[in-house]
Structures are given as C-alpha cells and as structure tokens.
Design a protein around this motif. Structure first.
Motif, PDB file in Angstrom:
ATOM      1  N   ALA A  58       6.570  -1.350  17.891  1.00  0.00           N
ATOM      2  CA  ALA A  58       7.312  -1.243  16.632  1.00  0.00           C
ATOM      3  C   ALA A  58       6.896  -2.369  15.699  1.00  0.00           C
ATOM      4  N   THR A  59       6.412  -2.035  14.510  1.00  0.00           N
ATOM      5  CA  THR A  59       5.967  -3.041  13.546  1.00  0.00           C
ATOM      6  C   THR A  59       6.004  -2.492  12.135  1.00  0.00           C
ATOM      7  N   LEU A  60       6.244  -3.390  11.204  1.00  0.00           N
ATOM      8  CA  LEU A  60       6.186  -3.016   9.786  1.00  0.00           C
ATOM      9  C   LEU A  60       4.995  -3.655   9.098  1.00  0.00           C
ATOM     10  N   SER A  61       4.196  -4.403   9.853  1.00  0.00           N
ATOM     11  CA  SER A  61       3.130  -5.178   9.232  1.00  0.00           C
ATOM     12  C   SER A  61       2.096  -4.309   8.539  1.00  0.00           C
ATOM     13  N   SER A  62       1.884  -3.078   9.027  1.00  0.00           N
ATOM     14  CA  SER A  62       0.856  -2.233   8.432  1.00  0.00           C
ATOM     15  C   SER A  62       1.154  -1.890   6.987  1.00  0.00           C
ATOM     16  N   SER A  63       2.441  -1.799   6.622  1.00  0.00           N
ATOM     17  CA  SER A  63       2.781  -1.420   5.253  1.00  0.00           C
ATOM     18  C   SER A  63       2.414  -2.508   4.258  1.00  0.00           C
ATOM     19  N   VAL A  64       2.295  -3.749   4.738  1.00  0.00           N
ATOM     20  CA  VAL A  64       1.925  -4.834   3.834  1.00  0.00           C
ATOM     21  C   VAL A  64       0.442  -4.797   3.537  1.00  0.00           C
ATOM     22  N   LYS A  65      -0.350  -4.369   4.510  1.00  0.00           N
ATOM     23  CA  LYS A  65      -1.796  -4.461   4.379  1.00  0.00           C
ATOM     24  C   LYS A  65      -2.412  -3.289   3.614  1.00  0.00           C
ATOM     25  N   GLU A  66      -1.633  -2.238   3.389  1.00  0.00           N
ATOM     26  CA  GLU A  66      -2.194  -1.085   2.707  1.00  0.00           C
ATOM     27  C   GLU A  66      -2.563  -1.442   1.273  1.00  0.00           C
ATOM     28  N   THR A  67      -3.709  -0.971   0.836  1.00  0.00           N
ATOM     29  CA  THR A  67      -4.141  -1.249  -0.530  1.00  0.00           C
ATOM     30  C   THR A  67      -3.468  -0.315  -1.531  1.00  0.00           C
ATOM     31  N   SER A  68      -3.029   0.857  -1.073  1.00  0.00           N
ATOM     32  CA  SER A  68      -2.408   1.828  -1.968  1.00  0.00           C
ATOM     33  C   SER A  68      -0.937   1.484  -2.179  1.00  0.00           C
ATOM     34  N   SER A  69      -0.571   1.183  -3.419  1.00  0.00           N
ATOM     35  CA  SER A  69       0.828   0.872  -3.715  1.00  0.00           C
ATOM     36  C   SER A  69       1.716   2.095  -3.518  1.00  0.00           C
ATOM     37  N   SER A  70       1.170   3.284  -3.759  1.00  0.00           N
ATOM     38  CA  SER A  70       1.955   4.511  -3.561  1.00  0.00           C
ATOM     39  C   SER A  70       2.312   4.694  -2.094  1.00  0.00           C
ATOM     40  N   ARG A  71       1.320   4.489  -1.241  1.00  0.00           N
ATOM     41  CA  ARG A  71       1.564   4.658   0.187  1.00  0.00           C
ATOM     42  C   ARG A  71       2.559   3.625   0.691  1.00  0.00           C
ATOM     43  N   ARG A  72       2.407   2.393   0.239  1.00  0.00           N
ATOM     44  CA  ARG A  72       3.346   1.348   0.618  1.00  0.00           C
ATOM     45  C   ARG A  72       4.740   1.676   0.108  1.00  0.00           C
ATOM     46  N   GLY A  73       4.809   2.253  -1.087  1.00  0.00           N
ATOM     47  CA  GLY A  73       6.094   2.578  -1.691  1.00  0.00           C
ATOM     48  C   GLY A  73       6.866   3.621  -0.918  1.00  0.00           C
ATOM     49  N   TRP A  74       6.216   4.715  -0.505  1.00  0.00           N
ATOM     50  CA  TRP A  74       6.989   5.748   0.193  1.00  0.00           C
ATOM     51  C   TRP A  74       7.355   5.296   1.609  1.00  0.00           C
ATOM     52  N   ARG A  75       6.526   4.459   2.211  1.00  0.00           N
ATOM     53  CA  ARG A  75       6.905   3.913   3.523  1.00  0.00           C
ATOM     54  C   ARG A  75       8.129   3.006   3.387  1.00  0.00           C
ATOM     55  N   ASN A  76       8.101   2.121   2.406  1.00  0.00           N
ATOM     56  CA  ASN A  76       9.231   1.220   2.209  1.00  0.00           C
ATOM     57  C   ASN A  76      10.521   1.980   1.932  1.00  0.00           C
TER      58      ASN A  76
END
Length: 600
Positions: A58-76
């Motif tokens: 279980a980790t949330l670290s991958s959402s920080v490293k994504e370059t796509s702000s859209s992808r990070r946004g829907w995950r968050n």
C-alpha cells in the motif's frame, strides 16, 4: 490502461461520496432494516480498506511522481473520497467497531490521509480543508489503551494555513470548493453556481505593487496554500513567532506556541512508534532538520520537561539508523534546509519536480568531491549560505543558552557526523570552540566508558583504517582544526574534554595509523601536526594508534570501541603501549611511531 484507471477513480469517488451522504443522513433518522443493511456494508468496506492499507504494497508515492497533472488529480480525488469515509466511520462508529479494530485502524487511516494531504497540489484546497477538519485524524491512542489524547491545536493551525493565509488564498479556496461541491466555503444554501473558469486555479486579480505597499505583505499575498509538501507535519516545528514586548502578550504567545510544538511532537512520535507509511516516506535528514529547528524556539519552551522528553525520544529513534543511512541523512538534511529557505515547495507540477531533481543532483556532486571544489559546482551562493546560516543560528543558540540542555548537545553533535561536508563540520567546531567541553551529556559524564558515549562516538567517526574498510581519509583542514582546538586546556584531558576529547583522539589516531602504514609524507605531516600537543593527549593518540594497527580496525564502530577502551583505562598510557607492543609483530613503522614521539 489509462482510460480504465480514470473510470475506476471516478467510480470510487462517486460511490464513496454517495455512501458519505447516506451515513450523514442516517445520523438524523431512526434505525430500520435498510439501515442495518447499510451498517453491514459499511463494516465490510471498512474491513477491506484496512486490509489494503495494512498491506506492505500500500503506497501513495506513485501519485506524486506522475508527470500528468490530470492523472494525479483523479487519483487524489478518489483517495480523498476513501479517506473522508474512513475518517467518518472511525468518528461515528468506533464503539461498534471495537477497541482492537480502532487501535489498528486509526494510525493506518491517519497515515493514509497525511500522505494524501502532502500529495495535494494547487486547485485541491477544498479536499485538503475537508480532510483537515476531520477531528479523528489528530487523535492519539495513549499507550495502547482506549484513552485518546487530542492534537486539535495542530488541526487549528493547519486549517488556518489552508483557509486564512491571504486574500488570494481565500479566493482560490472558494474556487476549489465550487469545483468540488458546487458552492463556496461560506455558502451552504446551494445558490446558483458561479464559476469564473473550469480550471483548477482561480482567476486572481493581481494588482501591481506600489511604492507604499509593505514588501512582506506583497510576498505573503503571492504565496498560496498548496502544495504543503510531503513533510508538512514536520514543518510545524520550524515556525517563527513574534512574542511582542508587552509581558502579558508574550506569556500568551509563548503558551500558545509551546502547545503547538508539544502537540506536534506528540503526534509525530505516535506516528513513528506506529511505523506508519507517512513517517517511513519522510527522509531521515528531513526529519532531523525540522526536529533541530525546534531548538531555535525560545528557551522557555526548551526547558519544558515534556518538550525535552519528546525531543529525546524522537532523536533516539532517528539516531538508530545505520552509518549509510546517516550519510544519506546528512545529504537530505542539507536539501531540506535549501528547500525550506528557498520555499521550493511553492513550485508546482513539473517545476517542483525539476527543482527537486536539480537540488539532489547538485548535492550528490558536493558529497562526492572535496570541499575545496564547492565553488566550482553549479550551486548558488544563496543555497550554500542557507545551510551555513542555519548551522550558525543553531551554534549561536547553543552558545547563548543551549549548552545546558542535553537535547541541544546531541543536536550539535549530529552536525559533526561524517555525512556532512568537511567545511560544514569545521564551521560547527569553530562556532562553538569555547564550549566544546560541553558537548557531553550528563549521562556520558557519569560513565565515560558507557554505552551512551560509545554510540555517540561511533556515529561521529568516519571509519576504521581506510586501507581496510575503504573509508575516506580525513581532510588536512579538519585534522588541523581538531589539533588546534584540542590544545585548549578546557578539553586537553578526558575528564575536562569528555566527548570532544575522545572525538579528537579518534580522528588523530586513525589518521596517524593510516599514514604510518602506507605513507611516509603523510606520517611526517602528522608528526608536525601533533608537535606541541600535551603529553597525556599524545600518549592516548599513540596508544590508540597501536591498538588500531594491532586489531586491524575495519569500521567506525570498532574504532570508537578501541578509543574508549584505551583512553578510559586507569593505567598509564605507556604501560598499555608496552603490553600491546610486546605481543605485536615488530615493524619498522611501529618502531618509527614509538621512537619519534617518545623523543619529543
């Protein structure tokens, strides 16, 4: 598939948002059959989420490293819905869940939400404010009992940071709420939606500054709340306060600040003891940097028993790391200082990531090259000065009032670990040169050969014999500084010098032994360097030198142990030398050491 991921996140958000609404409605209604079905569903969902959060993967670290702000946004957004419903369940159904379930679930949910808040970026202020308003995430279970202690004052401070930082931040917060729930934070009556744009950022009306404007106000108004950064909780230990001049005002502000600092330390210690993902994800050097920032609070706070107890426990946890972790910790410590000073966390998206990568690359170069080459690196004078200024501030506070506190003593000694560049360590030593005899804690003074002194010395040594453990040789500048300082009569013996005396003997004997074995010119330089040193100190250096060669010291731990064994023995140093020399294999260099120094 990215389309599948987007759809799954949207489904999660919609489902958990609907469930959250049902739970809120249920509180105001009488129980019926449908409510019992809902209870079963909630319990099953809660159990499944806790199983996922307790998983090693279980980790949330991958959402920080994504370059796509859209992808990070829907995950968050999906994670936000999960975090909110879990906090709601813990708050309203703790009695039905049972004590054991709550004790297991609370730190997992807290860690999940804390990681998520650190991931939030510009435009996600509403989600951050909603999660921070959940009281349960600031509760602490005392000593594995059912007793809860609250860190609500930490919650209040963070909510003020999100909601009241500046007029522009308030505009952005309202805009974020409109995008998330359809109305701004001050309007719960559901008036018609009035959005200036569908972008995550509000259209801010920036008026050009005039000559009469206060520069501090201009700067403050340009800083928006998010991102807080992954180490946001630790940053509460680095605040500055204006106590004012009026006595009553000073007393009130001191009390308020001490409550914030102690509550923050309690919450961090609780999360550390629970070994949460949030604390594991935060680098050791970042933790140390912000913890040591707490030493710069007014002395009235430092002298509090609770502050000392909490600080000591946290420092002990962080000091248990391996030598390699400490080396990396020193690098992260400097990076945290640079980022904190430059407010690099205010950079968003790719700019933030690029800045972080650039800083880390530059610091890697610093630690792989000699300090004399620092000026040739692509590191701004401002960045170099930031670390120097912090070290100087800490040493000044140590000189002014901190030397009487053991926690301050251990903080200063952390700056002397080999992971820091030589120039930084020399800066520390020269800054406190008149108080080096106070770098020993009360416990260590009572037992110079005890475990506490041994562990302190082990962390400070740069290695065993370099030709045996591939450790780096110490720079001539550092050795010259140590010799110059140890000639001070306040620290020229074990009894008066304590920790620094052993520190000096360790460094000088290590380099004497190394040069005696493999380098004629280096050995002659060491002879010159030690010329004029007090005979008892010289005896200890040579005694340790012989023992290092005899025992083939291969690590900093072994070096520290030999130093303490040789220096703290009651019999005369030369008696020890004769005993050890009699069982050693004769060698030209060993005789050279003995004859050269005995003839001085």
């Amino acid at each position: 598939d990215i389309d599948v991921e987007a759809s799954a996140c949207s489904l999660l958000y919609s489902f958990f948002t609907a469930l959250h609404s049902l739970l809120n409605e249920e509180e105001n209604n009488t129980q019926d059959e449908s409510d019992r079905v809902l209870d079963c569903l909630v319990t099953e969902i809660f159990t499944k989420v806790i199983q996922i959060l307790s998983s090693e993967h279980a980790t949330l670290s991958s959402s920080v490293k994504e370059t796509s702000s859209s992808r990070r946004g829907w995950r968050n957004k999906a994670h936000f819905a999960v975090g909110r419903i879990m906090a709601n369940i813990l708050s309203t159904r703790s009695s039905s869940l049972g004590v054991d379930s709550v004790q297991k679930a609370l730190p997992l949910v807290q860690s999940f939400i804390f990681c998520l808040i650190g991931n939030f970026d510009h435009g996600e202020e509403a989600m951050a404010a909603i999660l921070l308003s959940q009281n349960i995430i600031f509760d602490i279970i005392e000593d594995c009992t059912t007793t809860f202690s609250s860190s609500r004052i930490v919650q209040e401070v963070l909510l003020r940071e999100i909601m009241d930082t500046s007029s522009q931040s308030h505009v952005q917060l309202n805009h974020s709420f409109k995008l998330l729930v359809g109305h701004d934070i001050s309007n719960s009556d559901g008036e018609p939606l009035n959005l200036e744009s569908l972008r995550c950022g509000a259209d801010l009306q920036l008026k050009p500054p005039t000559v009469s404007d206060n520069p501090e106000i201009i700067s403050r108004n340009e800083v928006l709340s998010l991102p807080l950064g992954s180490d946001w909780l630790f940053k509460l230990l680095s605040g500055k306060i204006d106590l004012g001049e009026e006595p009553r005002q000073r007393s009130i502000r001191l009390q308020s600040t001490s409550n914030i600092v102690i509550s923050t330390l309690k919450l961090i210690l609780y999360l550390e003891k629970q070994n949460t993902q949030y604390t594991r994800n935060t680098k050791l050097g970042f933790k140390m940097y912000y913890l040591m920032n707490a030493c710069l609070f007014p002395e009235e706070i430092l002298r509090l028993d609770m502050f000392e107890t909490l600080f000591r426990e946290l420092f002990a946890l962080y000091a248990k790391s391996s030598s390699n972790e400490e080396h990396q910790g020193a690098k992260a410590f400097m990076l945290a200082c640079i980022r904190h000073t430059n407010k690099a966390d205010s950079l968003t998206g790719a700019r933030k990531n690029n800045k972080l990568i650039a800083d880390e690359k530059i610091l890697d170069e610093i630690f792989s090259m000699a300090d004399a080459e620092e000026k040739k690196l692509n590191l701004s004078a401002k960045d170099l000065k930031a670390v120097d200024d912090f070290i100087t501030d800490l040493c000044t506070a140590f000189t002014d009032y901190g030397a009487q506190y053991d926690i301050f003593c251990t903080s200063i000694r952390f700056l002397l670990i080999p992971g820091f560049p030589t120039r930084k360590r020399i800066l520390v030593l020269n800054s406190i040169k008149d108080l080096l005899h106070l770098l020993t804690t009360e416990e260590e003074f009572k037992d110079m050969s005890g475990v506490s002194m041994l562990h302190s010395l082990q962390r400070s040594m740069s290695g065993g014999l370099p030709m045996l453990d591939n450790s780096s040789r110490d720079s001539a500048e550092l050795l010259d500084t140590i010799v110059l300082l140890v000639r001070n009569k306040k620290i020229s013996s074990l009894k008066s010098g304590g920790f620094f005396y052993l520190y000096a003997v360790g460094y000088l004997s290590r380099n004497l032994a190394s040069n005696a074995i493999r380098c004629n010119c280096g050995f002659e330089r060491m002879k010159q360097r030690l010329n004029g040193v007090e005979k008892p100190l010289l005896d200890d250096i040579i005694s340790v030198c012989f023992a290092l060669i005899q025992q083939s010291a291969r690590s900093a731990n072994q070096l520290a142990r030999i130093v303490i064994e040789c220096v703290t023995e009651e019999e005369d140093s030369w008696q020890r030398l004769e005993k050890k020399h009699s069982v050693m294999k004769p060698g030209i260099r060993l005789c050279l050491i003995s004859n050269s120094f005995m003839n001085q």
